[in-house]
Structures are given as structure tokens and as C-alpha cells.
Design an enzyme around this catalytic site. Structure first.
Site, PDB file in Angstrom:
ATOM      1  N   GLY A  45       0.780  -1.304  -0.012  1.00 20.06           N
ATOM      2  CA  GLY A  45       0.069  -0.061   0.223  1.00 20.06           C
ATOM      3  C   GLY A  45       0.662   1.303   0.011  1.00 20.06           C
ATOM      4  N   GLU A  56       4.937   3.785   6.237  1.00 18.81           N
ATOM      5  CA  GLU A  56       3.653   3.085   6.308  1.00 18.81           C
ATOM      6  C   GLU A  56       2.677   4.046   5.699  1.00 18.81           C
ATOM      7  OE1 GLU A  56       2.298   0.375   6.676  1.00 18.81           O
ATOM      8  OE2 GLU A  56       2.512  -0.618   8.512  1.00 18.81           O
ATOM      9  N   ASP A  93      -3.509   1.285  11.510  1.00 16.16           N
ATOM     10  CA  ASP A  93      -4.633   0.907  12.248  1.00 16.16           C
ATOM     11  C   ASP A  93      -4.591   0.481  13.618  1.00 16.16           C
ATOM     12  OD1 ASP A  93      -7.237  -0.648  12.497  1.00 16.16           O
ATOM     13  OD2 ASP A  93      -7.476  -0.824  10.360  1.00 16.16           O
ATOM     14  N   PHE A 106     -12.751   1.882   6.941  1.00 18.74           N
ATOM     15  CA  PHE A 106     -11.999   1.113   5.793  1.00 18.74           C
ATOM     16  C   PHE A 106     -11.991   2.113   4.616  1.00 18.74           C
ATOM     17  CE2 PHE A 106     -11.157  -1.510   2.314  1.00 18.74           C
ATOM     18  CZ  PHE A 106     -10.008  -2.148   2.550  1.00 18.74           C
ATOM     19  N   VAL A 107     -10.661   2.329   4.255  1.00 18.24           N
ATOM     20  CA  VAL A 107     -10.420   3.452   3.054  1.00 18.24           C
ATOM     21  C   VAL A 107      -9.707   2.519   1.992  1.00 18.24           C
ATOM     22  CG1 VAL A 107     -10.487   5.565   4.743  1.00 18.24           C
ATOM     23  CG2 VAL A 107      -8.289   4.010   4.374  1.00 18.24           C
ATOM     24  N   ASP A 130      -5.893  -0.695  -1.108  1.00 17.69           N
ATOM     25  CA  ASP A 130      -6.691  -1.572  -1.956  1.00 17.69           C
ATOM     26  C   ASP A 130      -7.886  -2.310  -1.290  1.00 17.69           C
ATOM     27  OD1 ASP A 130      -4.979  -3.411  -0.676  1.00 17.69           O
ATOM     28  OD2 ASP A 130      -6.160  -5.142  -2.065  1.00 17.69           O
TER      29      ASP A 130
HETATM   30  P1  5GP Z   1      -2.837  -2.691  11.335  1.00 15.54           P
HETATM   31  O1  5GP Z   1      -1.342  -3.688  11.389  1.00 15.54           O
HETATM   32  O2  5GP Z   1      -2.209  -1.344  11.798  1.00 15.54           O
HETATM   33  O3  5GP Z   1      -3.921  -2.960  11.733  1.00 15.54           O
HETATM   34  O4  5GP Z   1      -2.939  -2.357   9.646  1.00 15.54           O
HETATM   35  C1  5GP Z   1      -1.941  -1.861   9.088  1.00 15.54           C
HETATM   36  C2  5GP Z   1      -2.018  -2.379   7.591  1.00 15.54           C
HETATM   37  O5  5GP Z   1      -3.291  -2.813   7.220  1.00 15.54           O
HETATM   38  C3  5GP Z   1      -1.658  -1.174   6.728  1.00 15.54           C
HETATM   39  O6  5GP Z   1      -0.546  -1.110   6.131  1.00 15.54           O
HETATM   40  C4  5GP Z   1      -2.727  -1.446   5.413  1.00 15.54           C
HETATM   41  O7  5GP Z   1      -2.048  -2.470   4.340  1.00 15.54           O
HETATM   42  C5  5GP Z   1      -3.881  -2.279   6.027  1.00 15.54           C
HETATM   43  N1  5GP Z   1      -4.925  -1.271   6.241  1.00 15.54           N
HETATM   44  C6  5GP Z   1      -5.302  -0.625   7.474  1.00 15.54           C
HETATM   45  N2  5GP Z   1      -6.373  -0.114   7.440  1.00 15.54           N
HETATM   46  C7  5GP Z   1      -6.812  -0.117   6.223  1.00 15.54           C
HETATM   47  C8  5GP Z   1      -7.761   0.387   5.474  1.00 15.54           C
HETATM   48  O8  5GP Z   1      -8.560   1.261   5.950  1.00 15.54           O
HETATM   49  N3  5GP Z   1      -7.832   0.244   4.149  1.00 15.54           N
HETATM   50  C9  5GP Z   1      -7.001  -0.542   3.458  1.00 15.54           C
HETATM   51  N4  5GP Z   1      -7.067  -0.696   2.283  1.00 15.54           N
HETATM   52  N5  5GP Z   1      -5.971  -1.194   4.193  1.00 15.54           N
HETATM   53  C10 5GP Z   1      -5.796  -0.898   5.226  1.00 15.54           C
END
Ligand code: 5GP
Length: 179
Positions: free
Chosen positions: A48, A102, A106, A155-156, A162
Site C-alpha cells: 500500500g 507506512e 490501524d 475502511f479506506v 486496496d
Molecule cells: P494494522 O496492522 O495497523 O492494523 O494495519 C496496517 C496495514 O493494514 C496497512 O499497512 C494496510 O495495508 C492495512 N490497512 C489498515 N487499514 C486499512 C484500510 O482502511 N484500508 C486498507 N485498504 N488497508 C488498510
């Protein structure tokens, strides 16, 4: 900006590319100010991050090197909490200033895993920059040193992000439309 449909879901506009560009430029210039006498290594967390990484570098005026790694934790629109490493850092980061880039933080599980991977490496310093942050979800006790834009817990897609493989090419950011 109008809504878009990807697979079975509709997404509504959240942040225009112009606003994203301002945030990217601000992060790049702030980091450059702090590292102007150094040659940091920027480590992009794929996939991403590719759009942010590219725009970031175009805005970064100083000397720097780049590297990538790939981690994944998402299945569809849900974070699985189960983070896997798909590619390791290819550059020797010994005694270097390392800044992880990054696209979005999230839950912070991905970053936590990354910290675990890097904590025993003899780097000179380790910092993290994230273009987007969901502060309502992120409850870890480590710091994110540079944050571009805080967004709601939705979710974006777009700007590199993606939904099941699609939507990365949109230059604006869209959020999932809830029924
Ligand atoms: P975390 O491990 O912090 O929960 O999530 C990090 C990874 O999850 C990001 O690098 C991304 O790839 C994916 N991610 C987190 N939130 C979103 C979102 O809202 N949309 C999308 N498409 N990917 C997300």
C-alpha cells in the site's frame, strides 16, 4: 469527486489528492530538516505504501537511500491481527538512520511486528512515519514519529490502498459507505 464501486462495495470520497499532497510534503520536509546532515534509509512497507513512497521521495530534497519490505494483515476489509513478513529488508541497515514509511496505521499490529523484527538490529536510530492514522483504533504504547492525516475508523481505499486487490490506483482517498 464522486463515489466509486469496487467489487461488491461502494466507497465515498474522504480526502482529495491535493490535501494528501500537502501532508506528504510536510512529512518529507520535516524529516529532511531533522536529517539534513545524514543519509537516512527509508524503508517502505509494501504494497500500500508505493504511492506515498513515490510522492514522499519527490518531496524529499536531501540525500537518502530506499528499501522495501512486505507485510500483510488484512483480509478483505478486516485486520486479521495475524501479520506475516513476505519480504525482508535487502539493504544493510547496520549503524544507519532507518525511517519506516507506512501508508496507514490501524491497530498497529503491523508496526509492532516490524519493531520486533528490527529491535535487535544495530541501527543508529529507528523512526516511523505513517501517512494515515486511525487514532480511535491505535492503542499501542509505541510512538509514531510522523503522522500525515488522522482519519476516522473506517475502511479506506485509494492512494495505494486496496479492497481485495482493486482501488490502489485512485489518487484520492475513499471510505467505505455503510448501509
Ligand atoms: P494494522 O496492522 O495497523 O492494523 O494495519 C496496517 C496495514 O493494514 C496497512 O499497512 C494496510 O495495508 C492495512 N490497512 C489498515 N487499514 C486499512 C484500510 O482502511 N484500508 C486498507 N485498504 N488497508 C488498510
Amino acid at each position: 469527486m464522486s463515489q466509486i464501486v469496487i467489487h461488491d462495495k461502494t466507497f465515498i470520497p474522504l480526502i482529495k489528492n491535493e490535501e494528501i499532497q500537502k501532508a506528504v510534503s510536510k512529512i518529507a520536509l520535516t524529516i529532511n530538516e531533522q536529517y539534513k546532515n545524514e543519509t537516512p534509509i527509508f524503508v517502505g512497507v509494501l504494497s500500500g505504501v508505493f504511492m506515498f513512497f513515490s510522492d514522499f521521495l519527490k518531496n524529499y530534497p536531501g540525500k537518502c537511500e530506499v528499501s522495501f519490505l512486505k507485510l500483510s494483515s488484512y483480509d478483505g476489509t478486516q485486520s486479521t491481527g495475524n501479520v506475516t513478513t513476505e519480504l525482508d529488508i535487502s539493504t544493510d541497515i547496520t549503524n544507519r538512520h532507518v525511517i519506516i514509511l507506512e501508508d496507514i496505521v490501524d491497530t498497529g499490529n503491523t508496526l509492532e511486528k516490524l519493531y520486533q523484527l528490527l529491535k535487535n538490529k544495530p541501527v543508529k536510530s529507528l523512526k516511523v512515519a505513517s501517512l494515515f492514522l486511525k487514532p480511535d483504533v491505535f492503542k499501542k504504547d509505541f510512538q509514531i514519529d510522523y503522522v500525515g492525516i488522522c482519519i476516522p475508523n473506517k475502511f479506506v481505499v485509494g492512494y495505494g490502498l486496496d479492497y481485495n486487490g482493486l482501488g490502489r490506483n485512485y489518487t484520492n482517498l475513499y471510505q467505505l459507505k455503510e448501509d
